[in-house]
Design a protein around this motif. Structure first.
Motif, PDB file in Angstrom:
ATOM      1  N   ALA A 281      37.173  60.158   6.857  1.00  0.00           N
ATOM      2  CA  ALA A 281      37.772  58.983   6.219  1.00  0.00           C
ATOM      3  C   ALA A 281      39.061  58.584   6.933  1.00  0.00           C
ATOM      4  CB  ALA A 281      38.046  59.265   4.743  1.00  0.00           C
ATOM      5  N   LYS A 282      39.857  59.557   7.323  1.00  0.00           N
ATOM      6  CA  LYS A 282      41.100  59.286   8.046  1.00  0.00           C
ATOM      7  C   LYS A 282      40.809  58.630   9.389  1.00  0.00           C
ATOM      8  CE  LYS A 282      44.595  61.850  10.522  1.00  0.00           C
ATOM      9  NZ  LYS A 282      43.875  62.002  11.751  1.00  0.00           N
ATOM     10  N   ASP A 283      39.823  59.138  10.102  1.00  0.00           N
ATOM     11  CA  ASP A 283      39.460  58.573  11.407  1.00  0.00           C
ATOM     12  C   ASP A 283      38.998  57.123  11.264  1.00  0.00           C
ATOM     13  OD1 ASP A 283      40.107  60.986  12.596  1.00  0.00           O
ATOM     14  OD2 ASP A 283      38.020  61.663  12.742  1.00  0.00           O
TER      15      ASP A 283
ATOM     16  N   TYR B  87      42.285  50.068  10.831  1.00  0.00           N
ATOM     17  CA  TYR B  87      43.676  49.619  10.903  1.00  0.00           C
ATOM     18  C   TYR B  87      43.982  49.061  12.293  1.00  0.00           C
ATOM     19  CZ  TYR B  87      48.735  49.897  11.398  1.00  0.00           C
ATOM     20  OH  TYR B  87      50.043  49.604  11.657  1.00  0.00           O
ATOM     21  N   GLN B  88      43.582  49.780  13.324  1.00  0.00           N
ATOM     22  CA  GLN B  88      43.847  49.326  14.684  1.00  0.00           C
ATOM     23  C   GLN B  88      43.074  48.052  15.005  1.00  0.00           C
ATOM     24  OE1 GLN B  88      42.976  52.807  16.970  1.00  0.00           O
ATOM     25  NE2 GLN B  88      44.900  53.803  16.453  1.00  0.00           N
ATOM     26  N   PHE B  89      41.852  47.931  14.504  1.00  0.00           N
ATOM     27  CA  PHE B  89      41.071  46.715  14.689  1.00  0.00           C
ATOM     28  C   PHE B  89      41.772  45.531  14.022  1.00  0.00           C
ATOM     29  CE2 PHE B  89      37.569  43.860  13.403  1.00  0.00           C
ATOM     30  CZ  PHE B  89      37.077  43.554  14.668  1.00  0.00           C
ATOM     31  N   GLY B  90      42.231  45.724  12.781  1.00  0.00           N
ATOM     32  CA  GLY B  90      42.956  44.660  12.074  1.00  0.00           C
ATOM     33  C   GLY B  90      44.250  44.287  12.759  1.00  0.00           C
ATOM     34  N   LEU B  91      44.947  45.280  13.277  1.00  0.00           N
ATOM     35  CA  LEU B  91      46.204  45.018  14.011  1.00  0.00           C
ATOM     36  C   LEU B  91      45.927  44.208  15.272  1.00  0.00           C
ATOM     37  CD1 LEU B  91      49.189  45.713  13.726  1.00  0.00           C
ATOM     38  CD2 LEU B  91      48.793  47.719  15.140  1.00  0.00           C
ATOM     39  N   GLY B  92      44.836  44.536  15.947  1.00  0.00           N
ATOM     40  CA  GLY B  92      44.460  43.774  17.142  1.00  0.00           C
ATOM     41  C   GLY B  92      44.125  42.321  16.806  1.00  0.00           C
ATOM     42  N   LEU B  93      43.377  42.122  15.710  1.00  0.00           N
ATOM     43  CA  LEU B  93      43.056  40.762  15.281  1.00  0.00           C
ATOM     44  C   LEU B  93      44.308  39.995  14.891  1.00  0.00           C
ATOM     45  CD1 LEU B  93      39.821  41.266  13.147  1.00  0.00           C
ATOM     46  CD2 LEU B  93      40.018  40.241  15.418  1.00  0.00           C
TER      47      LEU B  93
END
Length: 65
Positions: free
Chosen positions: A43-45, A51-57
């Protein structure tokens, strides 16, 4: 074939692994160390990936690309 191939989200699967039969000439491989992960680690992974995908978007949107 491994026991994890038949596993699903709710538990281990019995469909393929336990029903498999060995034939002459088959090789049995037993790993010395098995990397086990817990639901919490998985779940953490996934949370970090999302999170990183959303930050990139958000970065792409901020740049107006």
């Amino acid at each position: 074939m491994s026991a994890r191939q038949g596993a699903n989200f709710w538990g281990s699967g019995v469909s393929g692994f336990e029903a498999a039969s060995l034939l002459p000439g088959d090789t049995i491989f037993v790993p010395e160390e098995l990397n086990k992960t817990t639901f919490t680690q998985d779940a953490k992974d996934w949370t970090q990936i999302l999170y990183q995908f959303g930050l990139g978007l958000a970065g792409i949107k901020a740049l107006g690309i």
